[in-house]
Scaffold this motif. Structure first.
Motif, mmCIF file in Angstrom:
data_model
loop_
_atom_site.group_PDB
_atom_site.id
_atom_site.type_symbol
_atom_site.label_atom_id
_atom_site.label_comp_id
_atom_site.label_asym_id
_atom_site.label_seq_id
_atom_site.Cartn_x
_atom_site.Cartn_y
_atom_site.Cartn_z
ATOM 1 N N UNK A 114 0.832 -1.215 0.000
ATOM 2 C CA UNK A 114 0.000 0.000 0.000
ATOM 3 C C UNK A 114 0.863 1.259 0.000
ATOM 4 N N UNK A 115 1.962 1.252 0.792
ATOM 5 C CA UNK A 115 2.841 2.426 0.815
ATOM 6 C C UNK A 115 3.535 2.621 -0.524
ATOM 7 N N UNK A 116 3.975 1.527 -1.169
ATOM 8 C CA UNK A 116 4.639 1.642 -2.474
ATOM 9 C C UNK A 116 3.692 2.194 -3.525
ATOM 10 N N UNK A 117 2.425 1.772 -3.502
ATOM 11 C CA UNK A 117 1.469 2.281 -4.482
ATOM 12 C C UNK A 117 1.226 3.769 -4.269
ATOM 13 N N UNK A 118 0.991 4.161 -3.013
ATOM 14 C CA UNK A 118 0.749 5.577 -2.746
ATOM 15 C C UNK A 118 1.969 6.432 -3.039
ATOM 16 N N UNK A 119 3.182 5.934 -2.680
ATOM 17 C CA UNK A 119 4.399 6.701 -2.917
ATOM 18 C C UNK A 119 4.674 6.841 -4.405
ATOM 19 N N UNK A 120 4.426 5.802 -5.182
ATOM 20 C CA UNK A 120 4.630 5.890 -6.624
ATOM 21 C C UNK A 120 3.732 6.955 -7.236
ATOM 22 N N UNK A 121 2.492 7.060 -6.787
ATOM 23 C CA UNK A 121 1.599 8.100 -7.314
ATOM 24 C C UNK A 121 2.078 9.490 -6.897
ATOM 25 N N UNK A 122 2.577 9.602 -5.670
ATOM 26 C CA UNK A 122 3.074 10.906 -5.216
ATOM 27 C C UNK A 122 4.318 11.333 -5.989
ATOM 28 N N UNK A 123 5.242 10.417 -6.248
ATOM 29 C CA UNK A 123 6.457 10.765 -6.993
ATOM 30 C C UNK A 123 6.105 11.215 -8.407
ATOM 31 N N UNK A 124 5.135 10.537 -9.013
ATOM 32 C CA UNK A 124 4.733 10.949 -10.348
ATOM 33 C C UNK A 124 4.042 12.314 -10.336
ATOM 34 N N UNK A 125 3.421 12.680 -9.221
ATOM 35 C CA UNK A 125 2.704 13.959 -9.150
ATOM 36 C C UNK A 125 3.615 15.130 -8.816
ATOM 37 N N UNK A 126 4.849 14.852 -8.394
ATOM 38 C CA UNK A 126 5.754 15.945 -8.061
ATOM 39 C C UNK A 126 6.080 16.782 -9.317
ATOM 40 N N UNK A 127 5.967 18.129 -9.185
ATOM 41 C CA UNK A 127 6.291 19.024 -10.284
ATOM 42 C C UNK A 127 5.180 19.228 -11.279
ATOM 43 N N UNK A 128 4.003 18.617 -11.066
ATOM 44 C CA UNK A 128 2.873 18.804 -11.980
ATOM 45 C C UNK A 128 1.938 19.864 -11.432
ATOM 46 N N UNK A 129 0.997 20.307 -12.263
ATOM 47 C CA UNK A 129 0.029 21.333 -11.863
ATOM 48 C C UNK A 129 -0.855 20.808 -10.750
ATOM 49 N N UNK A 130 -1.383 21.731 -9.966
ATOM 50 C CA UNK A 130 -2.206 21.337 -8.819
ATOM 51 C C UNK A 130 -3.495 20.651 -9.227
#
Length: 723
Positions: free
Chosen positions: A323-339
């Motif tokens: 569960x942590x790996x799935x959530x962290x992967x989504x967060x890393x992909x969202x870094x630097x993108x529009x809000x």
């Protein structure tokens, strides 16, 4: 080979019923088809097998209790010099006596018996089977069950390890890629799982700060790989969790029951060893070895229980980590993108709770529960090291599986339970295999010590042979001058002159041999030891004559040794009295008028036969010679169809008779009939061969007290079936 079923004769009915502790909550008894039901639920079967070199005893057809060489076929013994090609076995009903005979390809007829070479045999006598029947029955069932449970446990552990490694294979591949990235970025040395654990913990605590250094770039690349696609992660997470759940289910449903059964059965075996301790003879089961086996089974169960706890812990940690790996992967992909980007929306939707993060950080920060050197930890996967649950440590072997000796390290493995070290289940199972092999090898030694062997040379060959054992008058603690006429239930041979040595004999081994028109009766006194140079021994000899134009084609003893399960004698101190004792002949009678041959079953009592005492004579090979004495009708017992004049015979016996079948006189294809008599049940069976195969079943106790019939009367109640 010969399979002899004696459980119902040896054990009282109370001892052959199933214990309620083995049943389910509804009660009842274990099914007879269950091969691993409690020891008392199965009858004692003894399989005697003769090979070219040895005679083997197998309890339940599985537990080899004894292997003893017979020495009948090697050239040094002289067996093949006389044309002996096979070994025939003749067993007494209680298997206390087994006679191995070197047999020739062709059987002699009554006109050839004196022309053939001597027949050599070896008689094995033991009182262990009748006296230790209850322990042997429990031992055979325990042997069969313990080794089967150990094999099941070992197979279940191997299957669980394979399933565990299969379930973790996708995660191992991902973490191996992460380790390579960390090495390339210079964020980790060749540290394996410990380096990955450290960098993941830093990533949770500090994110993309400069504290992580170059490792943060490696983690960014790891979480943005194609293998970390959300849908792929979901599918893999389901497969991993299902695989881990199947491991727990398999261990609980299969292996757990086998290990619990091992604890129960080894405890029963230890109880048997403690209860049967005697001072006058060695105990078949060593109490110390049984205690160590029981302790090993207990520690195996405790280690297995700890393994189940680790499986549950591993499942929880895997669920949190995925569960942590799935959530962290989504967060890393969202870094630097529009809000308002889709990556931000996915990251918010897949955000995990703070409790999951704390639990992941907690087990990443804790040291391994079972630290080992790098060489000892080669079996561990990366995922096991990251979640901190080295489950494979429970399944690996710690020593050479080919080592069959019980070493001090086995006892050390048992003693270390309760420390920080994980007890390997496979090593514990292998240790129990070795201990069980040592424990079940001791009865073989005790059995071999109780076995007496005597080599016999029959100067005249026989066409048929049967063997039987009888309880002698010497087994009774009664003065000889007070025996009077009360010898019922014991065998006291009649001789021309009274002899104290005959009265003192505790048991007798009877051998009946067909020598054409004569049946030779030999009674060997039971002795605790028979030395090869013993010249003071003796045997009793008697001849039975049958009418002319008749031939004995089969012999079987019929006797009740007093150990019937229908009326058990549970008093160990009292002497066991025998029941009815008889002998049965299958006679081939030729009618000179009709030119037909008639097969009949003759049954009669033989306790009144007059024997003569013959001192042992040995040849150069230390064999007891059974000489082929010339037939003296005046000193023989005549077996006649009806009361006739003795014609010089010392006595006459009129048997009970039954006609089995008729066939042409010179029929060469006629097979010999087979006979089996059961004294404890009072029944007998004869299989005759011809155009059809018939099974004749007789009630041998019908009209037991009435006088014997004349020639044409039928003496037995018969139930005939045809095949």
């Amino acid at each position: 080979s010969q399979l002899v079923h004696r459980g119902n004769r040896f054990l009282p009915r109370e001892a052959s019923t199933c214990d309620d502790r083995s049943n389910n909550a509804t009660g009842g008894t274990a099914a007879p088809s269950d091969p691993f039901s409690p020891a008392g639920a199965n009858s004692l079967n003894v399989l005697c097998v003769a090979t070219s070199e040895e005679v083997h005893y197998y309890l339940q057809g599985r537990y080899r209790i004894l292997s003893v060489p017979h020495g009948l076929l090697p050239n040094s013994f002289g067996g093949r010099e006389y044309g002996a090609t096979t070994i025939d076995l003749a067993c007494s009903p209680d298997l206390s006596a087994v006679l191995a005979t070197a047999a020739t390809r062709r059987r002699p007829t009554f006109s050839q018996t004196t022309a053939l070479a001597p027949a050599r045999a070896r008689l094995f006598v033991t009182t262990m089977i009748p006296r230790r029947r209850h322990e042997l029955q429990l031992l055979s069932a325990s042997y069969r069950s313990i080794f089967a449970r150990l094999r099941d446990a070992g197979g279940g552990l191997g299957s669980a390890l394979a399933s565990w490694r299969t379930a973790l294979r996708p995660l191992d591949a991902k973490f191996k890629g992460l380790l390579n990235l960390l090495v390339k970025y210079g964020g980790a040395a060749e540290g394996g799982a410990d380096s990955v654990r450290l960098e993941l913990l830093r990533f949770i605590l500090s994110g993309r700060s400069t504290i992580s250094g170059n490792a943060s770039g490696a983690l960014d690349q790891f979480f943005t790989r194609a293998q970390m696609n959300d849908q792929l992660l979901v599918r893999e997470a389901r497969g991993i969790e299902a695989g881990a759940a199947s491991v727990e289910s398999a261990l609980r449903s299969g292996t757990l029951s086998s290990i619990r059964a091992l604890v129960y059965e080894t405890e029963e075996l230890y109880g048997l060893a403690k209860a049967q301790r005697t001072e006058d003879e060695p105990n078949p089961v060593d109490a110390d070895e049984a205690l160590f086996l029981y302790s090993s089974a207990r520690h195996l169960y405790l280690a297995f229980d700890a393994c189940l706890g680790r499986v549950v812990e591993a499942r929880i940690r895997l669920r949190d980590l995925l569960a942590w790996m799935r959530g962290t992967a989504s967060q890393v992909r969202a870094w630097g993108t529009a809000s308002d980007s889709i990556q931000r929306q996915n990251a918010r939707a897949r955000r995990i709770s703070n409790g999951v993060v704390k639990r992941v950080a907690a087990f990443l920060s804790r040291p391994m529960s079972s630290p080992q050197s790098k060489e000892d930890a080669n079996h561990r996967g990366l995922t096991e090291g990251i979640i901190g649950v080295p489950l494979s440590d429970f399944f690996v072997s710690e020593k050479n599986p080919n080592d069959t000796s019980t070493s001090d390290s086995d006892k050390e493995n048992v003693a270390v339970h309760g420390t920080k070290r994980i007890l390997s289940l496979n090593s514990a199972v292998q240790s129990m295999f070795r201990t069980s092999a040592v424990l079940f090898d001791r009865p073989r030694t005790v059995f071999a010590q109780s076995l007496n062997a005597i080599d016999i040379c029959f100067e005249v060959q026989h066409s048929n042979l049967a063997i039987h054992t009888r309880v002698g008058w010497g087994a009774v603690d009664t003065p000889h001058d007070s025996k009077g006429d009360d010898t019922n239930g014991f065998f006291l041979p009649r001789t021309v002159n009274d002899d104290v040595s005959i009265d003192d004999c505790p048991f007798w081994t009877l051998i009946a041999r067909s020598l054409g028109r004569t049946v030779e009766f030999i009674a060997l006194p039971g002795r605790f030891s028979i030395e090869s140079d013993d010249s003071e021994g003796f045997y009793l000899h008697a001849n039975l004559m049958i009418p002319e134009d008749s031939e004995v084609t089969n012999i079987a003893f019929y006797g009740d040794d007093g150990n019937s399960s229908l009326s058990p004698n549970l008093n160990e101190d009292s002497a066991t009295k025998e029941g009815r004792q008889s002998v049965g002949f299958v006679i081939n009678c030729t009618d000179s008028v009709s030119q037909e041959a008639r097969e009949e079953l003759w049954v009669f009592k033989y306790d009144d036969i007059v024997f003569r005492k013959v001192d042992f004579k040995r040849n150069l090979k230390s064999e007891v010679i059974i000489s082929g004495t010339e037939l003296n009708e005046n000193k023989s017992t005549l077996v006649a169809m009806a009361d006739v004049d003795e014609n010089g015979a010392s006595s006459i016996i009129v048997p009970k008779r039954r006609v089995l079948n008729t066939h042409p006189k010179n029929s060469q294809s006629q097979r010999q009939s087979q006979v089996n008599l059961c004294g404890s049940r009072g029944t007998g069976g004869v299989i005759t061969f011809g155009a059809s195969t018939f099974l004749h079943m007789f009630d041998l106790e019908e009209d037991e007290d009435s006088s014997s019939s004349v020639d044409d009367d039928e003496d037995f109640e018969e139930d005939r079936s045809v095949n």
